[in-house]
Design an enzyme around this catalytic site. Structure first.
Site, PDB file in Angstrom:
ATOM      1  N   THR A 162       0.783  -1.371  -0.137  1.00 46.21           N
ATOM      2  CA  THR A 162      -0.123  -0.045  -0.016  1.00 46.21           C
ATOM      3  C   THR A 162       1.069   1.490  -0.043  1.00 46.21           C
ATOM      4  O   THR A 162       1.887   1.059   0.441  1.00 46.21           O
ATOM      5  CB  THR A 162      -0.965   0.128   1.135  1.00 46.21           C
ATOM      6  OG1 THR A 162      -1.516   1.168   1.394  1.00 46.21           O
ATOM      7  CG2 THR A 162      -0.029  -0.161   2.680  1.00 46.21           C
ATOM      8  N   ASP A 163       0.325   2.304  -0.463  1.00 47.50           N
ATOM      9  CA  ASP A 163       1.021   3.614  -0.429  1.00 47.50           C
ATOM     10  C   ASP A 163       1.055   4.090   1.034  1.00 47.50           C
ATOM     11  O   ASP A 163       1.707   5.195   1.360  1.00 47.50           O
ATOM     12  CB  ASP A 163       0.161   4.689  -1.211  1.00 47.50           C
ATOM     13  CG  ASP A 163      -1.197   4.927  -1.100  1.00 47.50           C
ATOM     14  OD1 ASP A 163      -1.736   4.327  -0.137  1.00 47.50           O
ATOM     15  OD2 ASP A 163      -1.840   5.895  -1.745  1.00 47.50           O
ATOM     16  N   GLU A 164       0.334   3.510   1.973  1.00 45.26           N
ATOM     17  CA  GLU A 164       0.195   4.280   3.350  1.00 45.26           C
ATOM     18  C   GLU A 164       1.531   3.864   3.817  1.00 45.26           C
ATOM     19  O   GLU A 164       1.827   4.737   5.039  1.00 45.26           O
ATOM     20  CB  GLU A 164      -0.964   3.428   4.071  1.00 45.26           C
ATOM     21  CG  GLU A 164      -2.373   3.784   3.427  1.00 45.26           C
ATOM     22  CD  GLU A 164      -3.553   3.713   4.490  1.00 45.26           C
ATOM     23  OE1 GLU A 164      -4.692   3.357   4.234  1.00 45.26           O
ATOM     24  OE2 GLU A 164      -3.325   3.644   5.834  1.00 45.26           O
ATOM     25  N   TYR A 222      -2.186  -0.536  11.056  1.00 45.05           N
ATOM     26  CA  TYR A 222      -2.294  -1.287   9.655  1.00 45.05           C
ATOM     27  C   TYR A 222      -0.882  -0.884   8.833  1.00 45.05           C
ATOM     28  O   TYR A 222      -0.321  -1.794   8.210  1.00 45.05           O
ATOM     29  CB  TYR A 222      -3.394  -0.553   9.021  1.00 45.05           C
ATOM     30  CG  TYR A 222      -3.431  -0.969   7.501  1.00 45.05           C
ATOM     31  CD1 TYR A 222      -3.414  -2.214   6.939  1.00 45.05           C
ATOM     32  CD2 TYR A 222      -3.271   0.031   6.384  1.00 45.05           C
ATOM     33  CE1 TYR A 222      -3.594  -2.543   5.709  1.00 45.05           C
ATOM     34  CE2 TYR A 222      -3.360  -0.303   5.113  1.00 45.05           C
ATOM     35  CZ  TYR A 222      -3.378  -1.749   4.678  1.00 45.05           C
ATOM     36  OH  TYR A 222      -3.171  -2.049   3.530  1.00 45.05           O
ATOM     37  N   LYS A 271       2.033  -3.362   7.328  1.00 43.67           N
ATOM     38  CA  LYS A 271       2.316  -3.640   6.049  1.00 43.67           C
ATOM     39  C   LYS A 271       3.877  -2.946   5.687  1.00 43.67           C
ATOM     40  O   LYS A 271       4.552  -3.758   4.916  1.00 43.67           O
ATOM     41  CB  LYS A 271       1.239  -2.600   5.067  1.00 43.67           C
ATOM     42  CG  LYS A 271      -0.146  -3.002   5.082  1.00 43.67           C
ATOM     43  CD  LYS A 271      -0.375  -4.452   4.704  1.00 43.67           C
ATOM     44  CE  LYS A 271      -0.269  -4.538   2.918  1.00 43.67           C
ATOM     45  NZ  LYS A 271      -0.602  -5.982   2.373  1.00 43.67           N
TER      46      LYS A 271
END
Ligand code: NAD
Ligand code: DAU
Length: 357
Positions: A132-134, A158, A162
């Site tokens: 993810t970009d997060e 989260y 990741k």
């Protein structure tokens, strides 16, 4: 054949449907069927002889060893994860277990399997990790978009989980030479997304006549990527990506949350007007903000565009209309996934948020 993990979830199921529609290669889907996994997502292919489903945990090394020895996939694509930020805030441990320990367990099994292959098979093998970009953290309004070289600054449990999984993938390439690929994509939307995430939650609540809970001022920005575009990008990375590399994937559709909710309301006003003649937007309700809420994500997609020739093809306005239409036409699916534990989550998550307006 290829092994897909988490294939009963939102993106994994879209990937499997797209794969089987465009390739003759068999797929094995390994999914634990958590609250987010719905075998019904794959109803269209469940009797297809090229499709095989096994219920199980990516954190189970014995199962992984047996599956790899039996099915001998040429690639593993890891979609399996706990994926909802709000759930990670109220219960981080499951995120560490699946996203970190689970991914590490999958990497360990993949490595042993890869090391047992002939040199020709081993050089063709790929382990593609969907991230993810997060992991890059939050951007200010005028900051340049995330490139692959952006430093990791995860802000939620989260995104921290990741980020940890991405680091393990990187380490397995660097240390052991496992031919890994990692993708970091922006917010996906489209059919079959579980109605805990912004877009399907808003569609579902609007149709129920329930409040549309916008966190804080609703000015947070996300980049929206249609799930079918994302799946096409994954196929391109799998086919042409350089082992050890990471690829950012975005939708070229930065939008403020409030604008997204208004777009959903306007689409519903058009496709299924309320009986009282009012716009669905009267249901918009500002509620207490998410803890540690990231302000903006944005993707610089120049690497995947120039090196692999991939670009998003679905405009947000078209994609959101198609998505709303899908939810209107698939009420049975929504009903089947929103019974039982779904209600418990919604009650727990939104009952305590103070209405801001
Ligand atoms: P999802 O929550 O809809 O689906 C996750 C799937 O994984 C479910 O089918 C679930 O049953 C399965 N699963 C969970 N734990 C498992 C385990 N231990 N073993 C096997 N299966 C397990 O998630 P999604 O939105 O489809 O996301 C897929 C991947 O893409 C995730 O890795 C997520 O972090 C990443 N991602 C998602 C988005 C997005 O906008 N949805 C954006 C960027 C990255
Ligand atoms: O950026 C990629 C990420 O996008 C993925 O890695 C995650 O798996 C995926 O869940 C998504 O994370 P977000 O937190 O951005 O998505 P979500 O749909 O939960 O929220 C989108 C935005 O909308 C975010 O700013 C929070 C806000 N929001 C969300 C919900 C559920 C609201 O304002 N109200 C809500 O009820």
């Amino acid at each position: 054949m290829i092994l897909v993990t988490g294939g009963c979830g939102f993106i994994g199921s879209a990937f499997l449907l797209q794969w089987l529609a465009s390739s003759d290669e068999k797929v094995l889907n390994l999914d634990l069927l958590t609250y987010a996994g719905h075998p019904g997502n794959l109803k269209a292919v469940e009797t297809d002889p090229r499709y095989r489903f096994v219920r199980g945990d990516i954190g189970n090394p014995t199962l992984l060893h047996d599956l790899l020895a039996t099915y001998k996939p040429r690639a593993i694509l890891n979609f399996a994860a706990e994926s909802h930020v709000d759930r990670s805030i109220s219960g981080p441990m499951a995120f560490a277990q699946t996203n970190v320990v689970g991914t590490l367990s999958l990497l360990g099994a993949a490595l042993a399997y890869w090391q047992s292959m002939s040199p020709g098979e081993a050089s063709d093998f790929r382990f593609l990790h969907v991230s993810t970009d997060e992991v890059f953290g939050s951007l200010t309004l005028d900051a340049p978009a995330f490139t692959e070289a952006h430093r990791y600054e995860p802000n939620s449990p989260y995104s921290a989980s990741k980020a940890a999984s991405d680091h393990f993938v990187r380490a397995y390439h660097h240390t052991y030479g496992l031919p890994t690929l990692t993708t970091n994509c922006s917010n996906n939307y489209g059919p079959r997304q579980f109605p805990e995430k912004l877009i399907p939650l808003m569609i579902h609540n609007a149709l129920q006549g329930n409040p549309l809970p916008v966190y804080g001022d609703g000015q947070q920005i996300r980049d929206w990527l249609h799930v079918d575009d994302h799946c096409a990008a994954l196929r391109a990375v799998l086919a042409q990506g350089r082992p050890g590399d990471t690829y950012n994937v975005g939708g070229r559709s930065e939008r403020r949350n409030l604008a997204v909710v208004h777009a959903i309301c306007a689409t519903l006003d058009d496709l299924q007007p309320r009986s009282d003649g009012q716009s669905y937007s009267v249901l918009i309700t500002h509620v207490g903000d998410r803890l540690g809420h990231d302000r903006r994500y944005a993707i610089d997609d120049s690497k995947i565009a120039t090196e692999l020739g991939w670009l998003p093809s679905i405009q947000f306005d078209d994609g959101i209309r198609q998505t709303v239409q899908w939810y209107l036409e698939n009420k049975a699916w929504v009903e089947s996934v929103t019974s039982g534990s779904y209600r418990d989550w919604i009650d727990q998550q939104y009952a305590t948020r103070v209405q801001d307006s």
